[in-house]
Structure formats: structure tokens, C-alpha cells
Design a protein around this motif. Structure first.
Motif, PDB file in Angstrom:
ATOM      1  N   ALA A 180      20.744 -23.335  -4.651  1.00 38.47           N
ATOM      2  CA  ALA A 180      19.384 -22.811  -4.746  1.00 38.47           C
ATOM      3  C   ALA A 180      18.511 -23.836  -5.457  1.00 38.47           C
ATOM      4  CB  ALA A 180      19.386 -21.483  -5.486  1.00 38.47           C
ATOM      5  N   GLY A 181      17.216 -23.710  -5.313  1.00 33.95           N
ATOM      6  CA  GLY A 181      16.294 -24.666  -5.923  1.00 33.95           C
ATOM      7  C   GLY A 181      16.152 -24.466  -7.418  1.00 33.95           C
ATOM      8  N   ASP A 182      15.974 -25.561  -8.140  1.00 31.84           N
ATOM      9  CA  ASP A 182      15.691 -25.481  -9.571  1.00 31.84           C
ATOM     10  C   ASP A 182      14.255 -25.044  -9.783  1.00 31.84           C
ATOM     11  OD1 ASP A 182      18.243 -26.442 -10.009  1.00 31.84           O
ATOM     12  OD2 ASP A 182      17.593 -28.534 -10.204  1.00 31.84           O
ATOM     13  N   GLY A 183      14.010 -24.425 -10.921  1.00 31.51           N
ATOM     14  CA  GLY A 183      12.651 -24.028 -11.244  1.00 31.51           C
ATOM     15  C   GLY A 183      11.819 -25.226 -11.684  1.00 31.51           C
ATOM     16  N   GLY A 184      10.517 -25.181 -11.445  1.00 26.56           N
ATOM     17  CA  GLY A 184       9.625 -26.254 -11.871  1.00 26.56           C
ATOM     18  C   GLY A 184       9.396 -26.225 -13.376  1.00 26.56           C
ATOM     19  N   ASN A 185       9.066 -27.358 -13.954  1.00 27.44           N
ATOM     20  CA  ASN A 185       8.820 -27.460 -15.392  1.00 27.44           C
ATOM     21  C   ASN A 185       7.442 -26.927 -15.743  1.00 27.44           C
ATOM     22  OD1 ASN A 185      11.311 -28.757 -15.657  1.00 27.44           O
ATOM     23  ND2 ASN A 185      10.384 -30.777 -15.357  1.00 27.44           N
ATOM     24  N   GLY A 186       7.340 -26.399 -16.967  1.00 23.40           N
ATOM     25  CA  GLY A 186       6.036 -25.994 -17.464  1.00 23.40           C
ATOM     26  C   GLY A 186       5.188 -27.211 -17.814  1.00 23.40           C
ATOM     27  N   GLY A 205       5.899 -23.410 -14.375  1.00 19.43           N
ATOM     28  CA  GLY A 205       6.499 -23.976 -13.179  1.00 19.43           C
ATOM     29  C   GLY A 205       6.844 -22.888 -12.166  1.00 19.43           C
ATOM     30  N   GLY A 206       6.982 -23.281 -10.913  1.00 15.52           N
ATOM     31  CA  GLY A 206       7.308 -22.318  -9.853  1.00 15.52           C
ATOM     32  C   GLY A 206       8.801 -22.032  -9.760  1.00 15.52           C
ATOM     33  N   ARG A 207       9.119 -20.888  -9.224  1.00 16.92           N
ATOM     34  CA  ARG A 207      10.519 -20.505  -9.017  1.00 16.92           C
ATOM     35  C   ARG A 207      11.163 -21.370  -7.946  1.00 16.92           C
ATOM     36  NH1 ARG A 207      12.574 -18.020  -4.874  1.00 16.92           N
ATOM     37  NH2 ARG A 207      10.563 -17.226  -4.094  1.00 16.92           N
ATOM     38  N   GLY A 208      12.441 -21.674  -8.139  1.00 19.47           N
ATOM     39  CA  GLY A 208      13.183 -22.401  -7.116  1.00 19.47           C
ATOM     40  C   GLY A 208      13.496 -21.508  -5.924  1.00 19.47           C
ATOM     41  N   GLY A 209      13.712 -22.106  -4.770  1.00 19.39           N
ATOM     42  CA  GLY A 209      13.988 -21.332  -3.562  1.00 19.39           C
ATOM     43  C   GLY A 209      15.355 -20.656  -3.598  1.00 19.39           C
ATOM     44  N   HIS A 210      15.429 -19.469  -3.039  1.00 22.94           N
ATOM     45  CA  HIS A 210      16.694 -18.736  -2.916  1.00 22.94           C
ATOM     46  C   HIS A 210      17.426 -19.172  -1.642  1.00 22.94           C
ATOM     47  CE1 HIS A 210      15.338 -16.355  -6.196  1.00 22.94           C
ATOM     48  NE2 HIS A 210      14.525 -15.556  -5.501  1.00 22.94           N
ATOM     49  N   ILE A 225      22.671 -15.048  -1.655  1.00 20.83           N
ATOM     50  CA  ILE A 225      23.948 -15.655  -2.042  1.00 20.83           C
ATOM     51  C   ILE A 225      23.774 -16.749  -3.092  1.00 20.83           C
ATOM     52  CG2 ILE A 225      25.154 -15.084   0.091  1.00 20.83           C
ATOM     53  CD1 ILE A 225      24.543 -17.811   1.166  1.00 20.83           C
ATOM     54  N   ALA A 226      22.542 -17.190  -3.339  1.00 23.86           N
ATOM     55  CA  ALA A 226      22.257 -18.142  -4.417  1.00 23.86           C
ATOM     56  C   ALA A 226      20.823 -17.930  -4.864  1.00 23.86           C
ATOM     57  CB  ALA A 226      22.471 -19.582  -3.957  1.00 23.86           C
ATOM     58  N   LYS A 227      20.654 -17.650  -6.146  1.00 24.71           N
ATOM     59  CA  LYS A 227      19.333 -17.337  -6.675  1.00 24.71           C
ATOM     60  C   LYS A 227      18.682 -18.591  -7.242  1.00 24.71           C
ATOM     61  CE  LYS A 227      16.966 -14.263  -9.922  1.00 24.71           C
ATOM     62  NZ  LYS A 227      17.135 -13.220 -10.966  1.00 24.71           N
ATOM     63  N   GLY A 228      17.415 -18.793  -6.903  1.00 21.05           N
ATOM     64  CA  GLY A 228      16.675 -19.931  -7.418  1.00 21.05           C
ATOM     65  C   GLY A 228      16.380 -19.788  -8.896  1.00 21.05           C
ATOM     66  N   GLY A 229      16.271 -20.925  -9.577  1.00 17.93           N
ATOM     67  CA  GLY A 229      15.996 -20.898 -11.006  1.00 17.93           C
ATOM     68  C   GLY A 229      14.557 -20.513 -11.305  1.00 17.93           C
TER      69      GLY A 229
END
Length: 358
Positions: free
Chosen positions: A13-19, A39-44, A117-121
Motif C-alpha cells: 500500500a502507499g505511504d502517507g505524505g509528510n506534513g 499529508g495525504g493518505r497512501g493508496g489502499h 488487503i493492504a491499507k495505505g498509511g
């Protein structure tokens, strides 16, 4: 298309973006204050059960699947955009297992079912989150959280109401062709069927059931002999097993009773639950037996086997006896659909102990 019922994949899954740390800077605005966004949420990573698929071959050649990371936060109170999600289409009946621990994580049993099956950060906080009456110019921010990463094993167990099993050349493919819309390969040599074939049997308006034809089993199949052992897993979710037997070769040194007992033993070795499923005997190739000998041969077979369950004598080639078989199967399956799930193993529809008897 090649039939593949097992595959290994890596998903991330995608990592979350930084503040962001930012302050408002405008002319004549002396006390602008913090305005750094999150930051934005990472993709699931999603899995969806697609009824149009019947194989995992796509994942054999495409193993790595990654979602996009979220965008970083920006000034002027702008939050980062969420990362793009990834959706993986899988056949109905797919089991998703952790490849390292062997733990079953998910099962796709309903067409259209969607699971994560995989949650983004999650995205990190910008400095606007930390402002307070005593901290008017915060310079803190947090990084984005990492997304889930997994190594997965995908295993397909086809969802069928009825499973056909029997020795090679027993006529299973001819039978599924006669009663359903399936058109498998048919030839006069063993192991013509190399992978499971699914067919829909139409009994009437809004009345149907799904039948699966598996490669022929031989003695020693549970230990790796022949091809059938590779696909025995697909029988575990059926509600009824039709044991197709060639009734013709009594005078050719082949004993159908011994064949039935051999296959029953292989089912028990592979999974005792398979032997406990309802199993009916279907004596095929009746057209190859003289009419005056048919009743006697069927009765002799049942007597020698000491079989107490349903027995049907048919000719898949001429379709003689197929209509009563289809009707009986539909009535049996329709009752079970509303009383129990397909993977429950009720002990009726035959006498497994009698088959194991010498």
C-alpha cells in the motif's frame, strides 16, 4: 487460457505524505500564523471477486502490485491528495493466505465482494495542527505513516454445486457436455481433461446449478500420481459429488467396483471430509452394454459394492437417463443451498463405510 489455481504475489500500500511546515506571509499581515497542511493518505490495495474470471494466471506473470503514496502537505492550508488505490480482480473462490505464516486472511466467496488487503498509511500532520495559545508559531510536523506490505499466496478453489470425479475415460467430460453449456476437450485417450471445467446446468427458468469436471483420478492420486490430485481441492466446496463409472468394461479385465473403492480411498487420504460429502454413483456408457444385460449388470454392480446411496445408469453420449439425473441433482442441491454452506460435509447420500469394505 492456461488454468492456474495457485500464485504468489507481493503487495504494498502507499505511504502517507509528510506534513508541511509553513507560515502565512502576506503584505500587511504581521501575524500570519502557521498554515502547513497535512499529508495525504497512501493508496489502499483492494481485492474484488470477479465472476468473469476462473483462473489466477494474471498473477503468475504480474507479481508485484504497489499503490501510490500520498502527496505531501503544502502551505496555505493545503492538504496533500490521497494516493491512487489499486484494485486486483480475482476469481470467486480465491483464498488469500499470508505466504510467510500460512494464516488464511481472506476468502472471496461472493461475486462483487470487495476487501482491503493492504491499507495505505495515514498522512503526517502539518504545523497548523500544533498551534495553540501558548505555541503560536509551531515548527513541528510529522512524517507520513508507512503503508502495509504483504507477501501473499493466492489459492483458487472453484465454487461449484456439483463435482464430477472418476477414473480417466469414465465419460465425465462427455457428461458435462451433455447436461451443461461447457465444451471441454473430449478424446479417446486418458487424461484428456487437464484442468477443471465449469458448466452451468439449466433445469428451468431461474433454475440452475454449477457443475465442475475434474481430471481423472487414479490409484495413488493423493500421493501425486496422475493429474487429479492437483485439483482435488476444488471438490472441497461442492455440495454433491457424482462418481462417474464406466459400466461397460466388465469383460475387459477391468473391475469398476475395485475402481470405486480405489478412488474412495484416495479421497479419504487427501481429505476425510471429501469422503463424507454426499456422493452418488453414475454408471455411464450404458449404450455400450446390450439392452438385455443392462439391468443385471447394474444390479450386480450395486450388490458387489454394497452401495446404499443413489445410483443412476446413463449414457452421456446418447443422453439416455441424463434428464432424471439432472432433476434429482437440482432438487438435492436446491435444498442444501438454503440449509447449509457448501463447505459443510454432511454424512448422507451414500455409505462411505460400505465402499471401504473389502
Amino acid at each position: 487460457m492456461k488454468f492456474v489455481d495457485e500464485a504468489f504475489i507481493d503487495i504494498a500500500a502507499g505511504d502517507g505524505g509528510n506534513g508541511c511546515v509553513s507560515f502565512r506571509h502576506e503584505k500587511y499581515k504581521e501575524f500570519g500564523g502557521p498554515n502547513g497542511g497535512d499529508g495525504g493518505r497512501g493508496g489502499h490495495v483492494f481485492a474484488v471477486a470477479d465472476s468473469n474470471l476462473n483462473t489466477l494466471v494474471d498473477f503468475r506473470f504480474s507479481r508485484r502490485h504497489e499503490a501510490k503514496r500520498g502527496q505531501h502537505g503544502m502551505g496555505s492550508d493545503m492538504f496533500g491528495a490521497a494516493g491512487e488505490d489499486v484494485t486486483l480482480k480475482m476469481p470467486v473462490g480465491t483464498i488469500i493466505t499470508d505466504a510467510e505464516t500460512g494464516e488464511v486472511l481472506f476468502e472471496l466467496l461472493v461475486p462483487g465482494e470487495v476487501i482491503t488487503i493492504a491499507k495505505g498509511g495515514d498522512g503526517g500532520f502539518g504545523n497548523m495542527r500544533f498551534k495553540s495559545a501558548i505555541n503560536r508559531a509551531p515548527r513541528q510536523k510529522t512524517p507520513g505513516w508507512p503503508g502495509d506490505k504483504h507477501s501473499l499466496k493466492l489459492e483458487l478453489k472453484v465454487l461449484a454445486d456439483v463435482g464430477l470425479l472418476g477414473m480417466p475415460n469414465a465419460g465425465k467430460s462427455t457428461l458435462i457436455t451433455a447436461i451443461s453449456n461447457a465444451r471441454p476437450r473430449i478424446a479417446d485417450y486418458p487424461f484428456t481433461t487437464l484442468h477443471p471445467n465449469l458448466g452451468v446446468v439449466r433445469v428451468g427458468p431461474e433454475q440452475s446449478f454449477v457443475v465442475a469436471d475434474l481430471p481423472g483420478l487414479i490409484e495413488g492420486a493423493s500421493e501425486g500420481a496422475g493429474l487429479g490430485h492437483l485439483f482435488l481441492r476444488h471438490l472441497q466446496r461442492t455440495r454433491l459429488l457424482l462418481h462417474v463409472i464406466d459400466i461397460a468394461p466388465f469383460d475387459e479385465g477391468v473391475d469398476p467396483v475395485a475402481q470405486v473403492r480405489a478412488i474412495a480411498a484416495e479421497l479419504k487420504k487427501y481429505d476425510p471430509g471429501l469422503l463424507a460429502k454426499p456422493r452418488w454413483i453414475v454408471l455411464n456408457k450404458l449404450d455400450m452394454v446390450p439392452p438385455e444385460e443392462r439391468d443385471g449388470r447394474v444390479k450386480a454392480f450395486v450388490r458387489r459394492l454394497r452401495w446404499k446411496g443413489p445410483v443412476f445408469a446413463i449414457s452421456a453420449l446418447t443422453r439416455e437417463g441424463c434428464e432424471p439425473l439432472v432433476r434429482a441433482v437440482y432438487e438435492h442441491v436446491s435444498k442444501l443451498r438454503y440449509s447449509q454452506p457448501a463447505d459443510v460435509d454432511p454424512r448422507f447420500g451414500g455409505d462411505p463405510a460400505a465402499v471401504d469394505a473389502p
